[in-house]
Design an enzyme around this catalytic site. Structure first.
Site, PDB file in Angstrom:
ATOM      1  N   ARG A 159      69.277   4.064 -47.565  1.00 51.46           N
ATOM      2  CA  ARG A 159      69.960   3.433 -46.442  1.00 51.46           C
ATOM      3  C   ARG A 159      69.126   2.411 -45.671  1.00 51.46           C
ATOM      4  O   ARG A 159      69.543   1.954 -44.614  1.00 51.46           O
ATOM      5  CB  ARG A 159      70.535   4.481 -45.478  1.00 51.46           C
ATOM      6  CG  ARG A 159      71.565   5.370 -46.141  1.00 51.46           C
ATOM      7  CD  ARG A 159      72.266   6.248 -45.180  1.00 51.46           C
ATOM      8  NE  ARG A 159      71.362   7.229 -44.578  1.00 51.46           N
ATOM      9  CZ  ARG A 159      71.757   8.234 -43.819  1.00 51.46           C
ATOM     10  NH1 ARG A 159      73.034   8.403 -43.568  1.00 51.46           N
ATOM     11  NH2 ARG A 159      70.896   9.080 -43.300  1.00 51.46           N
ATOM     12  N   ASP A 160      67.963   2.041 -46.198  1.00 53.52           N
ATOM     13  CA  ASP A 160      67.179   0.984 -45.549  1.00 53.52           C
ATOM     14  C   ASP A 160      66.320   0.248 -46.576  1.00 53.52           C
ATOM     15  O   ASP A 160      65.156  -0.056 -46.335  1.00 53.52           O
ATOM     16  CB  ASP A 160      66.319   1.559 -44.419  1.00 53.52           C
ATOM     17  CG  ASP A 160      65.878   0.488 -43.417  1.00 53.52           C
ATOM     18  OD1 ASP A 160      66.551  -0.566 -43.321  1.00 53.52           O
ATOM     19  OD2 ASP A 160      64.859   0.699 -42.740  1.00 53.52           O
ATOM     20  N   ILE A 161      66.914  -0.048 -47.740  1.00 52.35           N
ATOM     21  CA  ILE A 161      66.212  -0.829 -48.761  1.00 52.35           C
ATOM     22  C   ILE A 161      66.084  -2.260 -48.248  1.00 52.35           C
ATOM     23  O   ILE A 161      67.054  -2.873 -47.799  1.00 52.35           O
ATOM     24  CB  ILE A 161      66.983  -0.822 -50.102  1.00 52.35           C
ATOM     25  CG1 ILE A 161      67.089   0.603 -50.670  1.00 52.35           C
ATOM     26  CG2 ILE A 161      66.361  -1.790 -51.108  1.00 52.35           C
ATOM     27  CD1 ILE A 161      65.819   1.192 -51.206  1.00 52.35           C
TER      28      ILE A 161
END
Length: 163
Positions: free
Chosen positions: A6-8
């Site tokens: 959820r934070d690539i």
């Protein structure tokens, strides 16, 4: 593995010196399963991540997104690596609200307009990663790795190995 990062984004990726493998850093927003999210940490309908790299579905509810949201973020990261800035990065998309509009509603930024030397096959991979509807993206990271294999020095994806 059932993990949604959820934070690539570029700053959460690291290239290992010896193997050249890309490692994912900062698991602070990772989702292992719906049951494992502490209620005090997040609430239904909450969105979080880095606005320049968030998938359309992540903006409305980070709990309902799956691994295809990370694939969308990889599409944003690919754009950044090839062009030098995130896909929705302009005067029109300065605020978080406008970035959300870009990711959710606006057309996919044209990679070929920014870099005319991109092969059509790589552009097709980028466009599939950036699809607004998760069903139109690659179904898994394995499928993406297979699609990217012709652009690597190897003919097939390398097996994972701890470093």
């Amino acid at each position: 593995l059932g993990l949604v990062h959820r934070d690539i984004k570029p700053s959460n990726l690291f290239v290992a010196k010896q193997s050249g493998q890309i490692k994912i850093l900062d698991m602070g927003l990772a989702l292992l399963s719906q049951e494992e999210v502490p209620a005090a940490l997040t609430s239904t309908g909450q969105c979080f991540g880095t606005p320049d790299y968030m998938a359309p579905e992540q903006w409305s509810d980070a709990h309902t997104c799956d691994a295809r949201a990370d694939l969308y973020s990889l599409g944003c990261t690919l754009f950044f690596l090839l062009v030098g800035h995130p896909p929705y990065h302009s005067e029109t998309h300065r605020t978080a609200a406008n970035k959300m509009k870009g990711h959710v509603i606006d057309p996919i930024p044209d990679l070929l307009a920014a870099r005319s030397d991109i092969p059509d096959e790589l552009n097709a991979i980028y466009r599939k990663l950036m699809a607004k509807d998760p069903k139109d993206r690659f179904a898994s990271a394995d499928q993406l790795a297979e699609a990217l294999a012709p652009f690597t020095r190897q003919s097939k994806p390398a097996p994972s190995s701890p470093e």
